[in-house]
Write a protein that holds these residues in place. Structure first.
Motif, short mmCIF file in Angstrom:
data_model
loop_
_atom_site.label_atom_id
_atom_site.label_comp_id
_atom_site.label_asym_id
_atom_site.label_seq_id
_atom_site.Cartn_x
_atom_site.Cartn_y
_atom_site.Cartn_z
N ARG A 1 33.05 32.82 121.86
CA ARG A 1 34.03 32.95 120.90
C ARG A 1 34.99 34.28 121.05
NH1 ARG A 1 33.62 29.26 116.90
NH2 ARG A 1 31.49 28.01 116.74
N MET A 2 35.21 34.51 122.49
CA MET A 2 36.04 35.92 122.77
C MET A 2 37.06 35.34 123.53
SD MET A 2 33.11 38.39 123.96
CE MET A 2 34.56 39.54 124.23
N ASP A 3 38.15 36.22 123.49
CA ASP A 3 39.40 35.99 124.07
C ASP A 3 39.03 36.04 125.69
OD1 ASP A 3 42.49 36.05 124.22
OD2 ASP A 3 41.71 37.71 125.84
N PRO A 4 39.44 35.09 126.51
CA PRO A 4 39.25 35.26 128.01
C PRO A 4 39.64 36.42 128.72
CG PRO A 4 40.59 33.15 127.37
CD PRO A 4 40.51 34.04 126.16
N VAL A 5 40.69 37.22 128.33
CA VAL A 5 40.88 38.46 128.97
C VAL A 5 39.93 39.58 128.38
CG1 VAL A 5 42.66 40.34 129.22
CG2 VAL A 5 43.45 37.97 129.62
N GLU A 6 39.56 39.49 127.27
CA GLU A 6 38.79 40.51 126.74
C GLU A 6 37.45 40.31 127.21
OE1 GLU A 6 39.34 43.40 124.94
OE2 GLU A 6 41.48 42.78 125.09
N PHE A 7 37.06 39.05 127.54
CA PHE A 7 35.67 38.66 128.07
C PHE A 7 35.47 39.27 129.21
CE2 PHE A 7 32.53 35.76 129.91
CZ PHE A 7 31.53 35.98 129.01
N ARG A 8 36.76 39.00 130.16
CA ARG A 8 36.46 39.20 131.63
C ARG A 8 36.40 41.14 131.64
NH1 ARG A 8 39.16 34.72 131.59
NH2 ARG A 8 38.84 33.63 133.75
N LEU A 9 37.31 41.73 130.70
CA LEU A 9 37.29 43.26 130.55
C LEU A 9 35.82 43.70 130.26
CD1 LEU A 9 40.92 43.66 129.34
CD2 LEU A 9 39.91 44.43 131.43
N ARG A 10 35.40 42.86 129.40
CA ARG A 10 34.26 43.48 128.89
C ARG A 10 32.98 43.51 130.12
NH1 ARG A 10 30.44 41.13 123.95
NH2 ARG A 10 28.44 42.34 124.26
N HIS A 11 33.17 42.80 130.95
CA HIS A 11 32.43 42.58 132.07
C HIS A 11 32.57 43.34 133.49
CE1 HIS A 11 30.97 39.20 129.32
NE2 HIS A 11 29.55 40.01 129.63
N LEU A 12 33.94 43.98 133.41
CA LEU A 12 34.53 44.46 134.64
C LEU A 12 34.16 46.15 134.55
CD1 LEU A 12 37.69 42.67 135.41
CD2 LEU A 12 35.68 42.85 136.90
N LYS A 13 33.51 47.00 135.71
CA LYS A 13 33.62 48.23 135.64
C LYS A 13 34.55 48.83 136.55
CE LYS A 13 28.65 48.89 133.77
NZ LYS A 13 27.25 49.45 134.15
N ASP A 14 34.90 48.25 137.41
CA ASP A 14 35.71 48.35 138.68
C ASP A 14 37.23 48.98 137.86
OD1 ASP A 14 37.69 48.61 140.74
OD2 ASP A 14 36.64 47.53 142.01
N GLU A 15 37.53 50.10 137.81
CA GLU A 15 38.71 50.67 137.31
C GLU A 15 40.02 49.77 138.07
OE1 GLU A 15 39.12 52.08 134.30
OE2 GLU A 15 37.05 52.09 134.11
N ARG A 16 39.98 49.74 139.16
CA ARG A 16 41.28 49.00 139.81
C ARG A 16 41.19 47.73 139.44
NH1 ARG A 16 41.49 50.87 146.02
NH2 ARG A 16 43.44 50.05 145.86
N ALA A 17 40.17 46.87 139.29
CA ALA A 17 40.22 45.47 138.63
C ALA A 17 40.55 45.51 137.24
CB ALA A 17 38.80 45.18 138.70
N ARG A 18 40.16 46.32 136.50
CA ARG A 18 40.58 46.48 135.21
C ARG A 18 41.98 46.78 135.09
NH1 ARG A 18 36.74 46.86 131.14
NH2 ARG A 18 38.23 48.29 129.80
N ALA A 19 42.62 47.62 135.70
CA ALA A 19 44.22 47.92 135.67
C ALA A 19 44.80 46.57 136.33
CB ALA A 19 44.47 48.99 136.74
N VAL A 20 44.66 45.71 137.21
CA VAL A 20 44.97 44.65 137.45
C VAL A 20 45.01 43.41 136.34
CG1 VAL A 20 44.88 42.63 138.99
CG2 VAL A 20 44.98 44.90 139.95
N VAL A 21 43.99 43.37 135.81
CA VAL A 21 43.76 42.29 134.87
C VAL A 21 44.69 42.76 133.54
CG1 VAL A 21 42.17 41.28 132.81
CG2 VAL A 21 41.27 41.57 135.28
N SER A 22 44.59 44.11 133.24
CA SER A 22 45.42 44.36 132.13
C SER A 22 46.98 44.38 132.48
CB SER A 22 45.14 46.02 131.82
OG SER A 22 43.88 45.97 131.44
N ALA A 23 47.45 44.89 133.59
CA ALA A 23 48.74 44.53 133.81
C ALA A 23 49.29 43.24 133.89
CB ALA A 23 48.95 45.24 135.48
N ALA A 24 48.32 42.34 134.37
CA ALA A 24 49.00 40.92 134.26
C ALA A 24 49.06 40.52 132.97
CB ALA A 24 47.97 39.82 135.13
N ALA A 25 47.98 40.54 132.04
CA ALA A 25 47.94 40.32 130.73
C ALA A 25 49.13 40.95 129.94
CB ALA A 25 46.64 40.79 130.36
#
Length: 757
Positions: free
Chosen positions: A565-589
């Motif tokens: 019962r979580m937003d798909p983007v928030e769910f991904r960010l919750r399980h990502l530690k790689d900062e460059r990965a998080r930046a790409v996810v956030s930029a697209a969202a």
């Protein structure tokens, strides 16, 4: 005579016709260290050559001599050399930009020579998004070191410290205005020196050519009807050949009317060698007519050797496997309160090359066999062809010329082998082999069918407590290197054995590429069930197993987010530690407006997916809005937003080209593509039986947002978008319809059936 001079006199980098005509007669000698291709067990070759000196950057570790990459002539002409091939990904332009930047030269004063076994370093295959990462890094460092060598020569002549001099516009300039051109500074063997581990690279803040949009040098001929592809190439005195392929795998030729062919106009030769059957004629249409007549007369003994297509996934799961645990991460025992499991499947898929494969070969009076080919690996192709025809490798030259359609191991290598074999039967004149559409579709090595299973347990707060992933797949690499990988060598009377299939080791991987998620799960296990048996001829297709594994993992992340019962983007960010990965996810969202996206109204849905290609190349996230017609099941791709982090950018337009192309290609695979076959033959032999994405189905809009990473290492971007695009489509369809489809392709019929279930 230097290689650059020889290349220019052959026309390389100038007129395409002059280049291709002249190059066939060249015999060039220059010093090059051995660059053996990395061998997998059983003789399979990796996608990149073995690195000799790991301290040298990029492909300088394969060939450290600076003049193997950059050569300066006394007239100031500069030639860039690369062992990588232009396949439509724009690397010729990018390499010129890299060299021009570090050499402080205008782009128009540079020419480039690509993959050629007599002129360029052995960089193995052009594959795995390694071109800019490996060859671009080598060219950049070589260019910087060449620049500093020339500055050093000027410093010695003037008796000045090198620090007091600067390079500009192809010349070295002193503070008092004195100037010497590069041509005036160069001397014989000056650049035939080994590269150093470190280079004085330019500060990205001073870039004038890199990180700047530059028009691609390969585009004009393609849009003006020029000689853009090998299929366009014509040589003086050229003969035309056509092959008669067996109708099915394992078919044996019983008889054929060769005498009737000898009576046809324009006849030069008809060749039967075991199950290899071909005609050679003066004109192309004469060869086509003869091929058709010979095919009509040929009688074959066929076997029912193919599996039941309707049970492909079941067949794949049932094949004997060798199991490799590629990730086994454990922590303190944690038992989730919610368990989910999902199975996904991918069919056998074609490269779908728009132009059927082609090659030209000529055996000259000196016994030199030259093959013009759109193979992705000229050196391994040379090795395989030399073995097949019984010539020493140094007597075979393979020259890459771009083909109309090449995204992995399609039929290019087979066409090259056909032409080479026929050239030995008709020496002296160049022989052109052009495959027919049905031959390309029926006989190319397909992208392997795959099955995956994902399992997860979730905590009450929505976190993943445990995760497992299993992937069943054949090898994704049956490329040449040994003769047995070539159809002609398999079909002749004394055939060469097909090489033993082997997995490609991690961290690159083959069928298990991107099977290890980048997400931080406390407990995770990934198993690659490698399948040695191959019921269908298969090999490398763009992104190898990454497309299917990312489709599976990112579809599953949405399923897990829904269960939590979580937003798909928030769910991904919750399980990502790689900062460059998080930046790409956030930029697209953010660019998509994910938080304000429309929710399942009138068949509209949104999907999101992310991956870092191979977990070591470019980062890519894709957000997509689709509209599903509930009556027909047809999908309209309305809006696509992608974010990409590819390290230091060379050509922003080139990066956008790659991601836009990846999205389109992935959309075609994901919505339409699947080969068909009965128990005897491949039946998807034209565009009616193998549909691909058409113009009316192209997304309404695509935006690619590049995250600027000045000064960071190049990261390969060419295959970063295929997997995320596929999963974003699947997730958007699920959002629009409320139905999860897990079996590729997600055709309109399957979507309609799911809606009506």
């Amino acid at each position: 005579m230097t290689r650059s001079r020889v290349a220019r006199e052959a026309g390389i980098g100038f007129s395409r016709r002059e280049a291709l005509v002249g190059a066939g007669a060249l015999i060039v000698s220059f010093s090059m260290l051995p660059a053996a291709l990395a061998q997998q067990p059983g003789g399979q070759q990796s996608e990149t050559p073995e690195m000799g000196d790991s301290k040298l950057p990029g492909s300088l570790a394969v060939e450290p001599h600076l003049d193997a990459w950059i050569n300066v002539e006394p007239d100031g002409a500069v030639t860039v050399f690369t062992g990588k091939a232009e396949l439509g990904q724009g690397i010729k332009t990018a390499f010129l930009q890299i060299a021009a930047e570090e050499l402080d030269l205008p782009l128009e004063r540079l020419t480039i020579v690509t993959a050629d076994t007599q002129l360029t370093a052995n960089e193995g295959y052009t594959a795995g998004s390694h071109s800019i990462q490996d060859s671009g890094t080598a060219i950049r460092n070589a260019a910087a070191q060449v620049r500093d060598i020339l500055i050093g020569v000027a410093a010695r002549r003037w008796g000045l410290p090198a620090e007091a001099l600067r390079a500009e516009q192809g010349a070295v300039i002193a503070q008092d205005g004195r100037k010497l051109s590069y041509g005036a500074l160069v001397s014989d063997k000056l650049l035939h020196v080994a590269a150093q581990p470190t280079s004085r690279l330019k500060d990205p803040a001073s870039f004038k050519v890199m990180n700047t949009p530059v028009q691609r040098v390969d585009i004009p001929a393609k849009v003006t009807g020029g000689e853009a592809f090998l299929q366009d190439m014509r040589l003086p005195g050229m003969l035309h050949a056509r092959i008669v392929r067996p109708p099915s795998y394992g078919a044996t030729l019983q008889q054929a009317d060769l005498d009737a062919i000898r009576k046809m106009p324009g006849f030069v030769n008809v060749v039967r060698d075991g199950n290899f059957l071909a005609v050679v004629f003066e004109k192309e249409f004469q060869a086509v007519q003869a091929m058709r007549a010979l095919a009509a007369s040929a009688q074959w003994d066929e076997k029912r050797a193919l599996p039941d297509q309707a049970k492909t996934a079941e067949v794949i799961r049932g094949l004997p496997s060798r199991d490799y645990t590629i990730l086994d991460k454990t922590s303190a025992p944690s038992v989730g309160q919610i368990s989910i499991v999902a199975d996904y499947s991918r069919p056998f898929q074609s490269h779908g090359s728009i132009g059927p494969s082609c090659a030209i070969a000529q055996l000259d009076p000196n016994g030199m066999l030259t093959v013009w080919t759109h193979t992705q690996g000229v050196y391994p192709d040379r090795k395989a062809i030399a073995e097949m025809v019984g010539l020493p490798a140094e007597k075979v030259r393979c020259i890459h010329v771009q083909g109309s359609g090449c995204y992995g191991h399609n039929a290019a290598d087979d066409a090259g082998a056909d032409a080479a074999l026929l050239a030995t039967k008709v020496p002296g004149r160049p022989i052109r082999v052009q495959l027919m559409r049905e031959q390309e579709h029926a006989w190319e090595p397909f992208g392997p069918a795959m099955v995956t299973r994902a399992t997860a347990s979730l905590n009450s707060d929505g976190g993943v407590a445990g995760f497992t992933f299993d992937v069943w797949s054949n090898t994704h690499n049956m490329r040449p290197g040994s003769a047995g990988a070539l159809l002609a060598a398999q079909h002749i009377a004394t055939p060469f054995p097909v090489p033993e299939p082997k997995p490609i080791p991690q961290p690159e991987g083959g069928g298990d590429r991107n099977a290890i998620p980048l997400y931080d799960f406390p407990t995770a296990r990934v198993v690659h069930h490698f399948l040695p048996d191959m019921p269908i001829r298969i090999s490398a297709m763009r992104s190898l197993g990454a497309y299917m594994n990312i489709f599976s993992l990112e579809s599953f992340m949405d399923e897990a987010a829904l269960a939590a019962r979580m937003d798909p983007v928030e769910f991904r960010l919750r399980h990502l530690k790689d900062e460059r990965a998080r930046a790409v996810v956030s930029a697209a969202a953010d660019a998509f407006g994910w938080k304000d996206r429309p929710h399942t109204a009138n068949g509209t849905g949104s999907g999101f997916a992310f991956a870092r290609y191979k977990n070591l190349a470019a980062y890519c996230a894709v957000a997509m809005e689709v509209e599903v017609d509930r009556d027909s099941g047809r999908v309209r791709l309305r809006r696509v937003i992608a974010a990409i982090d590819t390290g230091q950018v060379v050509n922003p337009d080139g990066v956008r080209n790659q991601i836009e192309g990846a999205i389109l290609q992935s959309a075609s695979w994901t919505l339409y593509e699947s080969i068909s076959f009965d128990r005897t033959r491949i039946t998807s032999v034209d565009w009616s039986t193998y549909p691909i994405l058409r113009f009316q189905s192209v997304p309404d809009s695509i935006e690619v947002h590049i995250i600027d990473r000045p000064g960071l290492p190049f990261l390969g971007a060419g295959e970063a978008g295929q997997g995320p695009a596929a999963a974003a489509i699947a997730n958007a369809i699920a959002d629009a319809t409320g139905q999860r489809l897990r079996d590729l392709p997600l055709t309109a019929e399957r979507i309609k059936d799911a809606i009506n279930t």
